[in-house]
Design an enzyme around this catalytic site. Structure first.
Site, PDB file in Angstrom:
ATOM      1  N   CYS A 392       0.824  -1.206   0.000  1.00 49.52           N
ATOM      2  CA  CYS A 392       0.000   0.000   0.000  1.00 49.52           C
ATOM      3  C   CYS A 392       0.856   1.254   0.000  1.00 49.52           C
ATOM      4  O   CYS A 392       0.342   2.367  -0.183  1.00 49.52           O
ATOM      5  CB  CYS A 392      -0.944  -0.008   1.181  1.00 49.52           C
ATOM      6  N   LYS A 395       0.912   3.525  -3.225  1.00 48.39           N
ATOM      7  CA  LYS A 395      -0.307   4.260  -3.560  1.00 48.39           C
ATOM      8  C   LYS A 395       0.048   5.642  -4.123  1.00 48.39           C
ATOM      9  O   LYS A 395       1.106   6.196  -3.796  1.00 48.39           O
ATOM     10  CB  LYS A 395      -1.074   4.463  -2.248  1.00 48.39           C
ATOM     11  N   ASP A 424     -16.078   6.919   0.859  1.00 50.35           N
ATOM     12  CA  ASP A 424     -15.842   6.107   2.047  1.00 50.35           C
ATOM     13  C   ASP A 424     -14.932   4.945   1.655  1.00 50.35           C
ATOM     14  O   ASP A 424     -14.388   4.931   0.556  1.00 50.35           O
ATOM     15  CB  ASP A 424     -17.187   5.622   2.614  1.00 50.35           C
ATOM     16  N   ASP A 425     -14.765   3.963   2.554  1.00 53.39           N
ATOM     17  CA  ASP A 425     -13.867   2.850   2.220  1.00 53.39           C
ATOM     18  C   ASP A 425     -14.428   1.990   1.098  1.00 53.39           C
ATOM     19  O   ASP A 425     -13.679   1.380   0.338  1.00 53.39           O
ATOM     20  CB  ASP A 425     -13.614   2.003   3.469  1.00 53.39           C
ATOM     21  N   ASP A 442      -8.895  -2.847  -4.702  1.00 59.55           N
ATOM     22  CA  ASP A 442      -7.513  -2.547  -4.308  1.00 59.55           C
ATOM     23  C   ASP A 442      -6.577  -3.271  -5.246  1.00 59.55           C
ATOM     24  O   ASP A 442      -6.891  -4.369  -5.710  1.00 59.55           O
ATOM     25  CB  ASP A 442      -7.245  -3.065  -2.881  1.00 59.55           C
ATOM     26  N   ASP A 465     -11.535  -3.045   3.465  1.00 57.96           N
ATOM     27  CA  ASP A 465     -12.492  -1.967   3.175  1.00 57.96           C
ATOM     28  C   ASP A 465     -13.922  -2.382   3.511  1.00 57.96           C
ATOM     29  O   ASP A 465     -14.719  -1.581   3.995  1.00 57.96           O
ATOM     30  CB  ASP A 465     -12.424  -1.591   1.688  1.00 57.96           C
ATOM     31  N   GLY A 516     -11.956 -12.707 -12.818  1.00 54.99           N
ATOM     32  CA  GLY A 516     -10.819 -11.798 -12.731  1.00 54.99           C
ATOM     33  C   GLY A 516     -10.162 -11.621 -14.070  1.00 54.99           C
ATOM     34  O   GLY A 516     -10.694 -12.002 -15.117  1.00 54.99           O
ATOM     35  N   HIS A 517      -8.984 -11.057 -14.017  1.00 53.44           N
ATOM     36  CA  HIS A 517      -8.244 -10.766 -15.237  1.00 53.44           C
ATOM     37  C   HIS A 517      -6.767 -10.843 -14.908  1.00 53.44           C
ATOM     38  O   HIS A 517      -6.332 -10.397 -13.847  1.00 53.44           O
ATOM     39  CB  HIS A 517      -8.607  -9.356 -15.725  1.00 53.44           C
ATOM     40  N   SER A 518      -5.994 -11.422 -15.807  1.00 51.74           N
ATOM     41  CA  SER A 518      -4.549 -11.471 -15.573  1.00 51.74           C
ATOM     42  C   SER A 518      -3.828 -10.963 -16.813  1.00 51.74           C
ATOM     43  O   SER A 518      -4.348 -11.059 -17.927  1.00 51.74           O
ATOM     44  CB  SER A 518      -4.109 -12.902 -15.249  1.00 51.74           C
TER      45      SER A 518
END
Ligand SMILES: Cc1cc2nc3c(=O)[nH]c(=O)nc-3n(C[C@H](O)[C@H](O)[C@H](O)COP(=O)(O)OP(=O)(O)OC[C@H]3O[C@@H](n4cnc5c(N)ncnc54)[C@H](O)[C@@H]3O)c2cc1C
Length: 743
Positions: A392, A395, A424-425, A442, A465, A516-518
Site C-alpha cells: 500500500c 499508492k 468512504d472505504d 484494491d 475496506d 478476474g483478469h490477468s
C-alpha cells in the site's frame, strides 16, 4: 526482485544451513542471468553451530551467533519462502511444503541439518530437551535458564558424549554457575566413552576439567528409558535431573524416506563427490543431511561449512549444463572445543592443545566466518526509483488523487447511495427490491518475493475496506500481473501461488472468487474488487464520530517503514516476520467486535497512514481529536528504523497531513513519521462510545489483536480538523470531557 532477463530456471535451496549461506552469498556476488534463486527455510535466523556453545555459556549474544536469512536472501536476490519442506515430488520437480502449495524447481539443493533420534529411549522425546534441530535450540535454552532462575538450583543431565555434548555440558555448567546461588550439578551420560572420535590427550583434558568443576561423566552406559525427572541407564542405575538435554547421534528428516532418493542407514541423503544424488541429476545435498559413502565424515558443522564453495560451484555448473567437479572433503579437521570460560581445547589427529590462546583462535575464526554472511557488501545503488515500495506504500499520494477526482466529471446513478460525492472505504449501491451492496477495489505490486504470501496479504488488505464499513464480504474479482518468463510453467507457478494465497484468504472470509483478469506486467501485482453485504443497522462510515468517543486502533503501525528497510537490508529478520504476521491478520472479528460495541465510525488504516485516514474521519465527522502518542501501538523495531531516518516511498506524499498536528510531541520527527507511515493490511480505526471502550478493547485483545485505545474525539475547534498530541489524554471513561478537551 525485478529480473532484467526473463526467468528460465528455478534453483531452490531448502534449508539455510552452513553450506547454503555460502551459496546465497556467492550467487549474490555473481548472479546467473535467467536463474531465479529461492530459499525455503523453516527459520529466518539460522545458528552458526561453532558459536552456539559460546551462546550457551553466555559469551555471545543471540545476534552474534545467528545469520539473518532475510538480509542474506535480499543480498542474494533470492526469494525467501518461510516454510518447512515436508516432501518431494521428483517426477514433477516440486517441493512439498507444510503451508505453501508445491514449489517448482529445476535444480534443488538440500541443507536441512539433522533431526534428533530419540526413538531408542522410551520417554526421551517427552521428558528431555532435544538440542537438534539446532535452529530451535536458542529458545529452548532460554526456557531452561528461566526454569533454573525459578528453582534457584539446577540438576542438569546431558545425554551424548560427542564433541557437541561435551562442549554443551562444560558451557552450560559455566553459565549456570554464574546464574545460580548454588553450584549446578551437571552430569554427562554417554553410550560409549567420552569423545570417541578424539585422541586420548583430549579425553584426559576433559576428564580433568570435569573433575575441577565438580561435573560427573557416566560413560559406557546408554540410557534406555526416560521418566519425568529420571534417566534410566542400561545397568538399571538412575540419574535424577531437573532438566535434561539430548545431544545424541542424529538422523535424516523422516520425510526423506518417501522421496525415493537413496539414503544411508540413518536416513541421510547419499551423494556422490559432486554433492549430487547419484539417482537424480536435479538434486544436490550438503551438510549433516548428506552422506558421501566413498568419503564418510562426522556430522559436524565444519564439514557443512567446507561444502559451501564446491556446492555453489557445482550448482552453477549444473544450471549451465557443464560437467560437475569432484570435491573430496578433507579427512581430518581441526576441532576447537570451547570450555565455556574463554578457553578451548584444540584437537586434530593425535594433537591436543588447551588454554586461552586456543579460545582466542576459535573466536577469531568463528567471528570471521560470521562476518562473511552478516557484514554484506553495501548495496550498489540506493536510488529512489529502484527502492520504491510495494504494497500500500505504492499508492498515489492523497492530494494527487483528490485533484484528479475533482477534475473528473464522473457519471452519476440513482443506484449509488455512497459514492464519490461522500467517499468512504467502499461504495454502497442500492437497487430497487434488493439488499444494498458494498463495492471496493484494491491493487498493488508485490512487497515480498513469495507470491503465495503476497496473495494472502493482498486479499487480507482488499477485504479490509468491507470490514471497515461493518460489512460481510460475499464475492471477489481478481486482477493480477505476472512478469514474463522463458517458460510458461514458471508463469503458471507464480500466478497459481499468488492466486492460491489470495483465494485461501477469501475462502476463510466466506467470499467466493467469481472471476478476474490477468496480464503480463513488469512485476508481480495483485488486487481484488470485493463485493459485500451490509449488516442490518450496522453500516459503519468514516463520519459519525462524536465528542467523547474513544478512538481504538486494532493493529500496531510500522509496516511501511519495515518493508522499506527490508528492501535496503536494514530490517532484522524477526522484525520483518512480525510485520508480515500483522499484515496477515484478518479484520473480520475486529469489525464484528467494533460493531457489537456500538462503534460510531470506522475506517481501515492503509496507504495514507494513521494520520491521513484519521483526518478523513475527522473531516467527515466535523470533529477534532486528542491523540495519546504513548498509546499508539507500534511494531517492534519500527521506531528504531524511523529514528534512523528510514521511511517508505509514500512518506513525502503523506507528509501533507502533518500540518494538522499540534502539541509538543509533534516536534518529534520519528513520531510524526510513524503517524503517516503507510500500512498494508493495516488495522481498523474506530470511534467507540466512552462507556463501552474499555470492554471493547478487552474483547479485541482477547481475539488476538494488538489493539489499543489511542485517543479521544473532541468538538471541532476551527475550520480544519486538528489532531492534538497529548500524552495521558486517554483517561477512564468517567472522566469528564472537559478534562481532556484541548484549549
Ligand atoms: C550443541 C552443539 C554444538 C555443536 N558445536 C559444533 C562445533 O563447535 N563445530 C562443529 O563443527 N559442529 C558442531 N556441532 C554440529 C553442528 O551443529 C552440525 O553439524 C551443523 O549445524 C550442520 O550444519 P548444516 O548446514 O548441515 O545444518 P544446520 O546448521 O542444522 O541448518 C539447517 C537449516 O535448515 C533449516 N531446515 C531444517 N529443516 C528444514 C525443512 N524441512 N525445510 C526448510 N528448512 C529446514 C533449519 O531451519 C536450518 O536453518 C554442534 C552441534 C550441537 C548440537
Amino acid at each position: 526482485m525485478q529480473q532484467s532477463v526473463p526467468i528460465a530456471q528455478d534453483l531452490v535451496l531448502v534449508g539455510g544451513g552452513h553450506a547454503h549461506v555460502h551459496v546465497l552469498k556467492r550467487f549474490g556476488m555473481r548472479p546467473v542471468p535467467g536463474v531465479r534463486l529461492t530459499l525455503v527455510t523453516r527459520d529466518v535466523e539460522t545458528p552458526y553451530s561453532g558459536m552456539l556453545p559460546g551462546y550457551v555459556a553466555g559469551l555471545y549474544s543471540f545476534a552474534e551467533c545467528h545469520i539473518d536469512l532475510v538480509r542474506l536472501a535480499r543480498f542474494a536476490g533470492a526469494r525467501l519462502i518461510h516454510d518447512e519442506a515436508v516432501g518431494l515430488d521428483r517426477g514433477r520437480r516440486q517441493i512439498l511444503c507444510r503451508a505453501h502449495p508445491p514449489i517448482r524447481y529445476d535444480i534443488l539443493s538440500l541443507d536441512i541439518g539433522s533431526t534428533p533420534r530419540m526413538g531408542d529411549a522410551a520417554g526421551a522425546a517427552e521428558h528431555t530437551v532435544s538440542v537438534k534441530p539446532i535452529d530451535r535450540f536458542g529458545e529452548r535454552w532460554e526456557a531452561l535458564l528461566d526454569r533454573a532462575r525459578e528453582l534457584g538450583h539446577m540438576r542438569l543431565a546431558i545425554v551424548g558424549g560427542g564433541a557437541g555434548g561435551v562442549e554443551l555440558a562444560v558451557s552450560a555448567q559455566q553459565r549456570l554457575a554464574r546464574l545460580l546461588p548454588t553450584p549446578p550439578q551437571v552430569t554427562l551420560v554417554t553410550r560409549e566413552g567420552l569423545l570417541p572420535s578424539h585422541n586420548d590427550a583430549v579425553r584426559r583434558r576433559f576428564e580433568i576439567i570435569f573433575r575441577e568443576r565438580g561435573m560427573r561423566a557416566v560413560a559406557n552406559n546408554p540410557i534406555v528409558r526416560v521418566e519425568p525427572g529420571r534417566l534410566i541407564a542400561q545397568d538399571g542405575s538412575v540419574i535424577e535431573f531437573d532438566e535434561a538435554l539430548w545431544v545424541t547421534e542424529a538422523a535424516g528428516a523422516p520425510w526423506l524416506a518417501n522421496t525415493g532418493l537413496p539414503l544411508d542407514e540413518r536416513g541421510f541423503v547419499i551423494i556422490d563427490e559432486t554433492y549430487r544424488s547419484p539417482a537424480d541429476t536435479a538434486v544436490f545435498a550438503a551438510g549433516d543431511i548428506a552422506t558421501m559413502p566413498a568419503y564418510p565424515r562426522e556430522k559436524a558443522g565444519v564439514y557443512a561449512v567446507r561444502a559451501g564453495p564446491p556446492l555453489a560451484d557445482n550448482l552453477r555448473r549444473a544450471l549451465a549444463g557443464h560437467r560437475l567437479r569432484r570435491a573430496v572433503p578433507q579427512r581430518q579437521a581441526l576441532a576447537l572445543i570451547g570450555t565455556g570460560d574463554k578457553r578451548a581445547v584444540a584437537s586434530r589427529g593425535r594433537h591436543e592443545a588447551y588454554g586461552a590462546p586456543v579460545w582466542w583462535l576459535k573466536d577469531w575464526i568463528d567471528r570471521r566466518w560470521m562476518r562473511r554472511y552478516t557484514d554484506l557488501p553495501a548495496m550498489e545503488s540506493v536510488d529512489d526509483d529502484a527502492m520504491r515500495c510495494g504494497g500500500c506504500a505504492a499508492k498515489v499520494p492523497a492530494d494527487v488523487l483528490a485533484r484528479v477526482m475533482a477534475r473528473l466529471d464522473a457519471p452519476v446513478s440513482d443506484a449509488v447511495a455512497i459514492g464519490l460525492d461522500s467517499p468512504d472505504d467502499a461504495a454502497l449501491l442500492s437497487f430497487p427490491g434488493a439488499p444494498p451492496l458494498l463495492q471496493t477495489v484494491d491493487f498493488f505490486r508485490a512487497m515480498v518475493g513469495d507470491p503465495y504470501l503476497f496473495g494472502r496479504i493482498a486479499a487480507t488488505h482488499a477485504l479490509g475496506d468491507i470490514y471497515a464499513m461493518g460489512g460481510v464480504p460475499e464475492t471477489a474479482l481478481a486482477i493480477a500481473t505476472v512478469p514474463p518468463a522463458a517458460r510458461p510453467s514458471i508463469v503458471e507457478h507464480d500466478l497459481f501461488h499468488m492466486m492460491r494465497g489470495g483465494s485461501e484468504v477469501l475462502a476463510a472470509a466466506g467470499a467466493a472468487l467469481v472471476g478476474g483478469h490477468s496480464a503480463e506486467g513488469a512485476e508481480l501485482g495483485l488486487g481484488f474488487a470485493v463485493t459485500g453485504r451490509t449488516r442490518p443497522g450496522r453500516l459503519l462510515r468514516k463520519g459519525g464520530l462524536r465528542p467523547g468517543d474513544r478512538l481504538l486502533l486494532t493493529k500496531p503501525l510500522g509496516t511501511g517503514v519495515i518493508l522499506a528497510a527490508e528492501m535496503r537490508r536494514l530490517a532484522p529478520a524477526r522484525v520483518v516476520t512480525a510485520a508480515i504476521g500483522t499484515m496477515l491478520q484478518p479484520a473480520a472479528e475486529a469489525s464484528a467486535c467494533l460493531a457489537a460495541y456500538g462503534a460510531t465510525a470506522c475506517t481501515d488504516v492503509t496507504g495514507f497512514g494513521l494520520l491521513g485516514h484519521l483526518l478523513e474521519m475527522l473531516t467527515a465527522s466535523d470533529a477534532d481529536v486528542l491523540l495519546d502518542p504513548d498509546r499508539v501501538p507500534v511494531l517492534d523495531g519500527a521506531m528504531t528504523l524511523l529514528r534512523e531516518g528510514l521511511a517508505s516511498s509514500l512518506h513525502a506524499g503523506n507528509s501533507i497531513a502533518l500540518s494538522s498536528l499540534t502539541g509538543e510531541a509533534a516536534q518529534d520527527p520519528a513520531l510524526a513519521a510513524l503517524l503517516i507511515d503507510p500500512q498494508t493490511a493495516g488495522g481498523l480505526l474506530a470511534g467507540v462510545p466512552a462507556d463501552r471502550a474499555t470492554d471493547c478493547l478487552a474483547e479485541l485483545q482477547r481475539l488476538g489483536y494488538r489493539a489499543a485505545e489511542i485517543g479521544v474525539v473532541a468538538p471541532r475547534s476551527g475550520g480544519k480538523p486538528r489532531v492534538s498530541l497529548e500524552a495521558g489524554c486517554v483517561r477512564p471513561a468517567e472522566a469528564p470531557l472537559a478534562a481532556v478537551a484541548h484549549s
